[in-house]
Design a protein around this motif. Sequence first.
Motif, PDB file in Angstrom:
ATOM      1  N   UNK A 190       0.762  -1.116   0.052  1.00 50.72           N
ATOM      2  CA  UNK A 190      -0.016  -0.062  -0.362  1.00 50.72           C
ATOM      3  C   UNK A 190       0.805   0.991   0.034  1.00 50.72           C
ATOM      4  N   UNK A 191       1.954   1.290   0.889  1.00 50.13           N
ATOM      5  CA  UNK A 191       2.736   2.406   0.866  1.00 50.13           C
ATOM      6  C   UNK A 191       3.777   2.409  -0.312  1.00 50.13           C
ATOM      7  N   UNK A 192       3.960   3.772  -0.963  1.00 53.39           N
ATOM      8  CA  UNK A 192       5.117   3.729  -2.094  1.00 53.39           C
ATOM      9  C   UNK A 192       6.270   3.480  -1.519  1.00 53.39           C
ATOM     10  N   UNK A 193       6.556   3.801  -0.103  1.00 53.44           N
ATOM     11  CA  UNK A 193       8.171   3.702   0.125  1.00 53.44           C
ATOM     12  C   UNK A 193       8.548   2.172   0.147  1.00 53.44           C
ATOM     13  N   UNK A 194       7.508   1.279   0.415  1.00 55.25           N
ATOM     14  CA  UNK A 194       7.688  -0.192   0.515  1.00 55.25           C
ATOM     15  C   UNK A 194       7.900  -0.483  -0.946  1.00 55.25           C
ATOM     16  N   UNK A 195       7.090  -0.097  -2.074  1.00 60.78           N
ATOM     17  CA  UNK A 195       7.130  -0.607  -3.342  1.00 60.78           C
ATOM     18  C   UNK A 195       8.548  -0.135  -3.966  1.00 60.78           C
ATOM     19  N   UNK A 196       8.911   1.021  -3.477  1.00 62.29           N
ATOM     20  CA  UNK A 196      10.350   1.788  -4.172  1.00 62.29           C
ATOM     21  C   UNK A 196      11.367   0.775  -3.441  1.00 62.29           C
ATOM     22  N   UNK A 197      11.369   0.484  -1.996  1.00 65.20           N
ATOM     23  CA  UNK A 197      12.338  -0.501  -1.627  1.00 65.20           C
ATOM     24  C   UNK A 197      12.565  -1.675  -2.385  1.00 65.20           C
ATOM     25  N   UNK A 198      11.203  -2.290  -2.661  1.00 62.86           N
ATOM     26  CA  UNK A 198      11.137  -3.591  -3.289  1.00 62.86           C
ATOM     27  C   UNK A 198      11.655  -3.520  -4.805  1.00 62.86           C
ATOM     28  N   UNK A 199      11.323  -2.502  -5.435  1.00 60.43           N
ATOM     29  CA  UNK A 199      11.720  -2.119  -6.908  1.00 60.43           C
ATOM     30  C   UNK A 199      13.359  -1.910  -6.861  1.00 60.43           C
ATOM     31  N   UNK A 200      13.948  -1.403  -5.812  1.00 62.90           N
ATOM     32  CA  UNK A 200      15.315  -1.127  -5.840  1.00 62.90           C
ATOM     33  C   UNK A 200      16.266  -2.334  -5.613  1.00 62.90           C
ATOM     34  N   UNK A 201      15.298  -3.105  -4.865  1.00 63.73           N
ATOM     35  CA  UNK A 201      16.261  -4.377  -4.538  1.00 63.73           C
ATOM     36  C   UNK A 201      15.906  -5.511  -5.317  1.00 63.73           C
ATOM     37  N   UNK A 202      14.990  -5.473  -6.317  1.00 67.88           N
ATOM     38  CA  UNK A 202      14.451  -6.440  -7.009  1.00 67.88           C
ATOM     39  C   UNK A 202      15.761  -7.180  -7.925  1.00 67.88           C
ATOM     40  N   UNK A 203      16.747  -6.453  -8.497  1.00 65.16           N
ATOM     41  CA  UNK A 203      17.809  -6.799  -9.173  1.00 65.16           C
ATOM     42  C   UNK A 203      18.659  -7.986  -8.387  1.00 65.16           C
ATOM     43  N   UNK A 204      18.996  -7.488  -7.111  1.00 68.71           N
ATOM     44  CA  UNK A 204      19.820  -8.407  -6.222  1.00 68.71           C
ATOM     45  C   UNK A 204      18.912  -9.683  -5.834  1.00 68.71           C
ATOM     46  N   UNK A 205      17.563  -9.379  -5.609  1.00 68.31           N
ATOM     47  CA  UNK A 205      16.974 -10.563  -5.292  1.00 68.31           C
ATOM     48  C   UNK A 205      16.901 -11.736  -6.401  1.00 68.31           C
ATOM     49  N   UNK A 206      16.540 -11.051  -7.643  1.00 68.04           N
ATOM     50  CA  UNK A 206      16.180 -11.683  -8.783  1.00 68.04           C
ATOM     51  C   UNK A 206      17.618 -12.670  -9.051  1.00 68.04           C
ATOM     52  N   UNK A 207      18.635 -12.156  -8.842  1.00 60.49           N
ATOM     53  CA  UNK A 207      19.937 -12.817  -9.134  1.00 60.49           C
ATOM     54  C   UNK A 207      20.221 -14.256  -8.320  1.00 60.49           C
ATOM     55  N   UNK A 208      19.483 -14.218  -7.353  1.00 65.39           N
ATOM     56  CA  UNK A 208      19.437 -15.645  -6.448  1.00 65.39           C
ATOM     57  C   UNK A 208      18.254 -16.362  -7.081  1.00 65.39           C
TER      58      UNK A 208
END
Lengths: 587, 489
Positions: A175-193
Amino acid sequence: MATVDEPLYPIAVLIDELKNEDIQLRLNSIRRLSTIARALGEERTRKELIPFLSENNDDEDEVLLAMAEELGVFIPYVGGVEHAHVLLPPLETLSTVEETCVRDKAVESLCRIGAQMKENDIVDFFIPVVKRLASGEWFTARVSSCGLFHIAYPSATDPLKTELRTIYGQLCQDDMPMVRRAAASNLGKFAATIEQSHLKTEIMSIFDDLTQDDQDSVRLLAVEGCAALGKLLEPQDCVAHILPVIVNFSQDKSWRVRYMVANQLYELCEAVGPEPTRADLVPAYVRLLRDNEAEVRIAAAGKVTKFCRILSPQLAIQHILPCVKELSSDSSQHVRSALASVIMGMAPVLGKDATIEQLLPIFLSLLKDEFPDVRLNIISKLDQVNQVIGIDLLSQSLLPAIVELAEDRHWRVRLAIIEYIPLLASQLGVGFFDDKLGALCMQWLEDKVYSIREAAANNLKRLAEEFGPEWAMQHIIPQVLEKINNPHYLYRMTILQAISFLAPVMGAEITCQKLLPVVINSSKDRVPNIKFNVAKVLQSLVPILDQSVVEKTVKPCLVELSEDPDVDVRYYANQALQACDQIMMSS
Amino acid sequence: MWKGFIGKLSGKAPKSVGGGGGGWGSPPSKSPTSYGANGGQWDPMRSSPPLPVVAGAEGDTREDVFLRKVTVCCVLFDFSTDRVGRDSPERERKRQVLMSLVDCVGAAEEPLTEAMVSACVGMFAINLFRVFPPKVRPGAGGAAEADEDDPFFDPSWYHLQVVYELLLRFVMSPVVDVKVARKYVDNSFISRLLDLLDSDDPRERDCLKTVLHRIYGKFMGNRPFIRKAVSNIIYRFVSEDDHHNGIAELLEVFGSVISGFAKPLKEEHKLFLCKALIPLHKPKAVGMYLPQLTYCITQFIDKEPKLSGTVIRGLLKYWPVTNSQKEMMFLGELEEVLELTEMPEFQKCMVPLFRRVAHCLNSSHFQVAERALYLWNNEHVFNLISRNHQVILPIIYPALERNARLHWNQSVLNVTMNVRKMFFDMDQKLLLACQKKFQEEEEKQAESEERRRLIWEHLERNAAFHQVTGDISFSVVTKSAPLVAPTMT
């Protein structure tokens, strides 16, 4: 003398210090947590210290930040990796506080610890932390959780992996854009695993959602992940999923999005392969190079060399080079400056002929740019062109450019060109240097600005290193020593400084014969500032000189200075005398 | 400001706009949404399609005329460059049509139809929702740096102004039915309006402020969303990027929103105070919006006096360490908050509070010290202090004493002596006791520092005995006994 007449309880010391009103004392004690831990021993650290820290986290952010940092390297003090999990609870709490710096540091420390933990410990202790944070009530916990998935995932069991992916998916729709932003910016790192099969399905659908987020700021971060994701996918999947997105983004109405694309487009070229690059990415990049918004052109221009390195030379010459020509006369100086900082690197990519024919005119026009940064950027990368076409073709235009920069009215520009003089000297050779640049180097010693004079002195040292002491004996030393008679004491001070820089390069003999007499002479200067600088310089010369010289010449001079009427002169002379004695004793 | 330009507008508005004065430019076939996208905007000089008559034709309904006018206003013009057509007739006409719409909505007696409402909101979106250009980078010359703080004025204000005027009329007008309008003035529309508050143009932010206020008043259904969206803006400003132009305006709107909150305050609203408003003290740009922030906060305390303790603890948490300007602002706000603070709340936080005040008293920035000393001039604050002087005096006495001995500024010195005198008159015995204690502690200071050094040295030496394990588990033998035997006597 104070007395310590009761037994010491390390924890009590810490508690006492942490109660102190003075934040500096509290900070100091946190910085020495490892001492307390070692004094306690591992077991009591685990059972007493860590629980104490977990409960005492309502201090000021600065103290919490220090605590988060210390705990990250605390594994040895709790008994090694198998006990690492005891460090998680205090860090978990710190990952939920309000201050971003503290949270970020706590997450960093959690990652550092998690990376060392054994697989089953990750399952038993680390993943529960991630899950708790991800379902945290306040957004700060959920934001922090996003940065932990890439550590947790590889060690998880299959059902847990599914769960983690699902949770991440939910965070991306928070619901909070802050969380979505954090998720978006960490997506690459997570995806790599994550395994290929899930990457293509779940992660790509998460990514698609993020790229369509109604908040610009979230989309922007999704673009940042494009290149990272693209590299993880098979080329055909990258072409199918990422390429359309990035081409679309390259025409986004927000200049920030286009700016992001311009910054990382070259990284995608490798991921998609040559054909889609030629068909889709080159046109997109050309559009960005010609964007209406200068900021976008700056980003695009800055990547022109990296982009060309991936392309075949023909493609680069055919599509990119015309844009480069346009950019070299762009209306924005920042665009030209960005271009100038990378364009020299294109020479090795394009080869000798194309460089002489196509790039050289651009170099020359940028060397005449009205904006000094542009000229400086060209000069700073001279070595790259030298390798391809030699310096001769440029040297004629180079000299006026250098001279003009050397006399620029902004001292920062003058400083920048001085920094490049050793590079220029090595590229242009002794002959060119003696004829044209030697005089400039001396002139800077008498600049109005201190930083320039200091840089000039240092520059002489670097030149002496480049061309050797013999050359320096002829071309530097006499000119420098002559200036010691300058009527202005600040300029005399610069010469003293230059001498202290040059002495180690010139060696004991020259120092003793040529340099030392000048310094000793200056100890009779009428200005106290010169005198105490003499003391400082003498101190720096002691390690170079022979003991006998120190005894015979340096020390008497210092003794005399140590009786000077001026307090500062006496102070520095005494310092130097002490240093002399120490060096003598140790040798 | 707002009223000013309304006045200007109505003075200028042409009387016979709807009266068939000839052709109005209608938009070219290109879809209006594509304007403003990367690059080319429609250049009116290049493609001038035949201009159909907007109004006056027989048989046209009011709705038809209105819709056609709205369509005209959906065409965007490029104001950014000095290209040809700067004063093109089309541009002038759009402004006139916009003004006629303003009149139309203002004077209407029948409600607007749904089609009209929908077209209007669409037109607002096309005109207003745009991407702001990047900040101009300072050039090489020093001139640009000097202008850094100058406000930016959007060149397209010539049209925007009237669009905002229309939007305001639209939102306020009784002929716009909330039930219909709500379908179009939805959360996403409001969210994009809120995004616009980051505009560099102060005139635009001022308009938005009024519009948002009215929207909050009229569209009750959207209130929770607006509150949430504003919180999100504030969270981001505080915890992520530290830049937003419109915080002052947002807070101004919220000042009156808060004063409308029902008593007792809902948990949600208190959360807004603790998690959004109080942290707003942290950013370095706090000076830009502090008066509005203080107003919001005092509104909260007004509604629920118990909150003052929370606020004071919040202020202490974000108290500036090095920025004296900010520190003075905090002292100002502190005084306002203390004014509203009741005794029980005051007593709960006075210890940490006066430790902080003691620091301020000793500030070498004389204005900070002075500002802190002036707290005693406030009757209510003085009353709070004097009734708790048993606790407060021991905390601040060292600060008073240090000022009296060392402060460089004469006026700080004088006021310090006055405050000391006040305490003296209040409780002579206590003051003397404090004085004695201060002198004792001063004498002991070197000793206690030495002691601290020894303790740590001790610990350090003891720690060196213990091996730190990499992999080998090495457990310390001593369990309950004190680890360090005293060696110093």
